[in-house]
Motif scaffolding. Structure first.
Motif, PDB file in Angstrom:
ATOM      1  N   ASP A 145       0.659  -1.212   0.048  1.00 60.22           N
ATOM      2  CA  ASP A 145      -0.076  -0.206   0.056  1.00 60.22           C
ATOM      3  C   ASP A 145       0.917   1.272  -0.152  1.00 60.22           C
ATOM      4  O   ASP A 145       0.489   2.228  -0.653  1.00 60.22           O
ATOM      5  CB  ASP A 145      -0.900  -0.059   1.098  1.00 60.22           C
ATOM      6  CG  ASP A 145      -1.995  -1.036   1.099  1.00 60.22           C
ATOM      7  OD1 ASP A 145      -2.102  -1.681  -0.070  1.00 60.22           O
ATOM      8  OD2 ASP A 145      -2.835  -1.415   2.088  1.00 60.22           O
ATOM      9  N   HIS A 146       2.022   1.361   0.778  1.00 60.64           N
ATOM     10  CA  HIS A 146       2.882   2.463   0.817  1.00 60.64           C
ATOM     11  C   HIS A 146       4.029   2.529  -0.049  1.00 60.64           C
ATOM     12  O   HIS A 146       4.919   3.478   0.117  1.00 60.64           O
ATOM     13  CB  HIS A 146       3.156   2.789   2.347  1.00 60.64           C
ATOM     14  CG  HIS A 146       1.910   2.776   3.196  1.00 60.64           C
ATOM     15  ND1 HIS A 146       1.435   4.011   3.603  1.00 60.64           N
ATOM     16  CD2 HIS A 146       1.215   2.066   3.914  1.00 60.64           C
ATOM     17  CE1 HIS A 146       0.544   3.973   4.495  1.00 60.64           C
ATOM     18  NE2 HIS A 146       0.229   2.725   4.678  1.00 60.64           N
ATOM     19  N   GLN A 147       4.143   1.268  -0.808  1.00 57.28           N
ATOM     20  CA  GLN A 147       5.381   1.147  -1.595  1.00 57.28           C
ATOM     21  C   GLN A 147       6.663   1.451  -0.936  1.00 57.28           C
ATOM     22  O   GLN A 147       7.683   2.000  -1.106  1.00 57.28           O
ATOM     23  CB  GLN A 147       5.212   2.343  -2.768  1.00 57.28           C
ATOM     24  CG  GLN A 147       4.033   1.905  -3.712  1.00 57.28           C
ATOM     25  CD  GLN A 147       4.153   0.685  -4.387  1.00 57.28           C
ATOM     26  OE1 GLN A 147       5.061   0.287  -5.360  1.00 57.28           O
ATOM     27  NE2 GLN A 147       3.328  -0.230  -4.161  1.00 57.28           N
ATOM     28  N   THR A 148       7.021   0.710   0.223  1.00 61.13           N
ATOM     29  CA  THR A 148       8.036   0.793   0.857  1.00 61.13           C
ATOM     30  C   THR A 148       8.968  -0.280   0.730  1.00 61.13           C
ATOM     31  O   THR A 148       8.728  -1.503   0.657  1.00 61.13           O
ATOM     32  CB  THR A 148       7.699   0.668   2.292  1.00 61.13           C
ATOM     33  OG1 THR A 148       6.706   1.707   2.790  1.00 61.13           O
ATOM     34  CG2 THR A 148       8.996   1.128   3.403  1.00 61.13           C
ATOM     35  N   GLU A 149      10.084   0.062   0.343  1.00 63.31           N
ATOM     36  CA  GLU A 149      11.016  -0.742  -0.576  1.00 63.31           C
ATOM     37  C   GLU A 149      12.046  -1.291   0.429  1.00 63.31           C
ATOM     38  O   GLU A 149      12.910  -2.126   0.085  1.00 63.31           O
ATOM     39  CB  GLU A 149      11.730  -0.158  -1.834  1.00 63.31           C
ATOM     40  CG  GLU A 149      10.568  -0.204  -2.782  1.00 63.31           C
ATOM     41  CD  GLU A 149      10.900   0.145  -4.155  1.00 63.31           C
ATOM     42  OE1 GLU A 149      12.191   0.303  -4.587  1.00 63.31           O
ATOM     43  OE2 GLU A 149      10.091   0.504  -5.145  1.00 63.31           O
ATOM     44  N   ASN A 150      12.309  -0.742   1.579  1.00 63.96           N
ATOM     45  CA  ASN A 150      13.357  -1.400   2.443  1.00 63.96           C
ATOM     46  C   ASN A 150      12.992  -2.030   3.377  1.00 63.96           C
ATOM     47  O   ASN A 150      14.050  -2.327   4.508  1.00 63.96           O
ATOM     48  CB  ASN A 150      14.199   0.024   2.883  1.00 63.96           C
ATOM     49  CG  ASN A 150      12.976   0.858   3.997  1.00 63.96           C
ATOM     50  OD1 ASN A 150      12.118   0.638   3.874  1.00 63.96           O
ATOM     51  ND2 ASN A 150      13.723   1.532   4.820  1.00 63.96           N
ATOM     52  N   ILE A 151      12.209  -3.006   3.395  1.00 64.43           N
ATOM     53  CA  ILE A 151      11.617  -4.115   4.411  1.00 64.43           C
ATOM     54  C   ILE A 151      11.779  -5.453   3.550  1.00 64.43           C
ATOM     55  O   ILE A 151      11.423  -5.513   2.595  1.00 64.43           O
ATOM     56  CB  ILE A 151      10.192  -3.942   4.975  1.00 64.43           C
ATOM     57  CG1 ILE A 151      10.241  -2.483   5.471  1.00 64.43           C
ATOM     58  CG2 ILE A 151       9.999  -4.919   5.819  1.00 64.43           C
ATOM     59  CD1 ILE A 151       8.806  -2.338   6.049  1.00 64.43           C
ATOM     60  N   ARG A 152      12.316  -6.481   4.436  1.00 62.07           N
ATOM     61  CA  ARG A 152      12.203  -7.746   3.884  1.00 62.07           C
ATOM     62  C   ARG A 152      11.891  -8.623   5.242  1.00 62.07           C
ATOM     63  O   ARG A 152      11.737  -8.277   6.119  1.00 62.07           O
ATOM     64  CB  ARG A 152      13.579  -8.308   3.475  1.00 62.07           C
ATOM     65  CG  ARG A 152      14.210  -7.515   2.234  1.00 62.07           C
ATOM     66  CD  ARG A 152      13.316  -7.780   1.031  1.00 62.07           C
ATOM     67  NE  ARG A 152      14.144  -7.213  -0.147  1.00 62.07           N
ATOM     68  CZ  ARG A 152      13.826  -5.794  -0.465  1.00 62.07           C
ATOM     69  NH1 ARG A 152      13.206  -4.809   0.354  1.00 62.07           N
ATOM     70  NH2 ARG A 152      14.731  -5.172  -1.655  1.00 62.07           N
ATOM     71  N   ILE A 153      10.957  -9.702   4.715  1.00 60.31           N
ATOM     72  CA  ILE A 153      10.581 -10.488   5.720  1.00 60.31           C
ATOM     73  C   ILE A 153      11.074 -11.998   5.667  1.00 60.31           C
ATOM     74  O   ILE A 153      11.134 -12.752   4.736  1.00 60.31           O
ATOM     75  CB  ILE A 153       9.179 -10.491   5.849  1.00 60.31           C
ATOM     76  CG1 ILE A 153       8.438  -8.989   5.725  1.00 60.31           C
ATOM     77  CG2 ILE A 153       8.235 -11.539   6.644  1.00 60.31           C
ATOM     78  CD1 ILE A 153       6.961  -9.007   5.433  1.00 60.31           C
ATOM     79  N   ILE A 154      11.041 -12.583   6.749  1.00 57.85           N
ATOM     80  CA  ILE A 154      11.381 -14.078   7.024  1.00 57.85           C
ATOM     81  C   ILE A 154      10.452 -14.533   7.808  1.00 57.85           C
ATOM     82  O   ILE A 154      10.314 -14.126   9.183  1.00 57.85           O
ATOM     83  CB  ILE A 154      12.875 -14.367   7.446  1.00 57.85           C
ATOM     84  CG1 ILE A 154      14.100 -13.810   6.643  1.00 57.85           C
ATOM     85  CG2 ILE A 154      12.979 -15.793   7.581  1.00 57.85           C
ATOM     86  CD1 ILE A 154      15.059 -14.039   7.028  1.00 57.85           C
ATOM     87  N   GLN A 155       9.570 -15.603   7.479  1.00 59.81           N
ATOM     88  CA  GLN A 155       8.564 -16.229   8.256  1.00 59.81           C
ATOM     89  C   GLN A 155       9.227 -17.451   9.164  1.00 59.81           C
ATOM     90  O   GLN A 155       9.337 -18.288   8.215  1.00 59.81           O
ATOM     91  CB  GLN A 155       7.339 -16.484   7.565  1.00 59.81           C
ATOM     92  CG  GLN A 155       6.333 -17.119   8.657  1.00 59.81           C
ATOM     93  CD  GLN A 155       5.071 -17.705   7.807  1.00 59.81           C
ATOM     94  OE1 GLN A 155       5.127 -17.763   6.542  1.00 59.81           O
ATOM     95  NE2 GLN A 155       4.096 -18.173   8.645  1.00 59.81           N
ATOM     96  N   HIS A 156       9.902 -17.316  10.066  1.00 64.90           N
ATOM     97  CA  HIS A 156      10.563 -18.639  10.832  1.00 64.90           C
ATOM     98  C   HIS A 156      10.921 -18.137  12.319  1.00 64.90           C
ATOM     99  O   HIS A 156      10.624 -17.014  12.647  1.00 64.90           O
ATOM    100  CB  HIS A 156      11.757 -18.713   9.807  1.00 64.90           C
ATOM    101  CG  HIS A 156      12.153 -20.258  10.164  1.00 64.90           C
ATOM    102  ND1 HIS A 156      11.678 -21.299   9.899  1.00 64.90           N
ATOM    103  CD2 HIS A 156      13.347 -20.572  10.837  1.00 64.90           C
ATOM    104  CE1 HIS A 156      12.450 -22.457  10.252  1.00 64.90           C
ATOM    105  NE2 HIS A 156      13.437 -21.912  11.085  1.00 64.90           N
TER     106      HIS A 156
END
Length: 241
Positions: A102-113
């Motif tokens: 929604d906010h076009q934020t490009e400096n976040i990555r996610i690990i689901q663990h």
């Protein structure tokens, strides 16, 4: 004694329960569509941060970001930093993915663990610029305190992943857990407290609606801010002899 070997070998009791997996249709749609874009699969091998973000920048690890509201606000306010969020619950992952889109934020990555395994297996020593742990599950019953995330072996491991001068910032609204956090963080020879005991809330950590409501009801919130200390504490050295 090889502290790296110790942090590699320690076992841990999971600080979460896996049955909390319900997602709304919106979260499920975001999870399925956006996890291949912003997600990183857990693998027991070192994560190349420069390749992951396509740039060289300080990387902040956030453990247990919940629905991701705070994560997004901090990442937006600090576009010069990379943010790596680790969360086990798919509902929170889906919610943050929706916010990123929604906010076009490009400096976040996610690990689901499980965060312990991510830190142990995927993060190189002395690479993180900071760690955020906000309002982790307090496991309030005394018999469940062993499930709390903030325990000496994990903090020793986490501190080893900090670059010199990097920081760990924790926050909780449970006084008993705040006291345990202070004891554990103070007991780590790689860390030093930036304050005498508890810290004022830094400007970069936004105050959530839930937190504001609790403060208005007279509930407390405790922040702790420690930094990587590469100078041995002489008092601790004397105690260890």
């Amino acid at each position: 004694m090889n502290s790296e070997k110790n942090t590699k070998d320690f076992g841990h009791i999971k600080s979460f329960v896996s049955h909390r997996a319900h997602m709304t249709p919106s979260q499920k749609e975001a999870f399925d569509r956006l996890m291949p874009v912003w997600g990183i699969p857990y693998e027991p091998k070192t994560l190349d941060l420069q390749a992951t973000y396509q740039r060289t920048a300080p990387t902040i690890l956030e453990i247990g970001f919940g629905m991701g509201e705070t994560t997004l606000k901090i990442a937006q306010a600090r576009p010069e930093d990379n943010f790596l969020g680790v969360e086990v619950f798919p509902s929170g992952v889906g919610a943050l993915l929706r916010r990123i889109d929604d906010h076009q934020t490009e400096n976040i990555r996610i690990i689901q663990h499980d965060a312990v395994e991510v830190v142990r297996d995927m993060i190189l020593p002395a690479t993180l610029a900071g760690v955020h742990i906000y309002f982790p599950d307090p496991w309030p019953k005394k018999r469940h305190h062993k499930r709390r995330l903030i325990q000496p072996p994990f903090i020793q491991l986490l501190a080893s992943r900090l670059a010199p001068g990097a920081y760990i910032h924790c926050a909780t609204d449970w006084e008993n857990y705040a006291e345990q956090m202070l004891e554990v963080l103070s007991g780590c020879d790689l860390l030093r407290n930036q304050y005498d005991q508890f810290a004022p809330r830094p400007d970069y950590r936004p105050q959530t609606k839930f937190e504001t409501r609790g403060l208005n009801l007279g509930h407390g919130v405790w922040d702790l801010l420690f930094s990587r200390n590469d100078q041995p504490n002489p008092e601790k050295l004397l105690l260890e002899r």
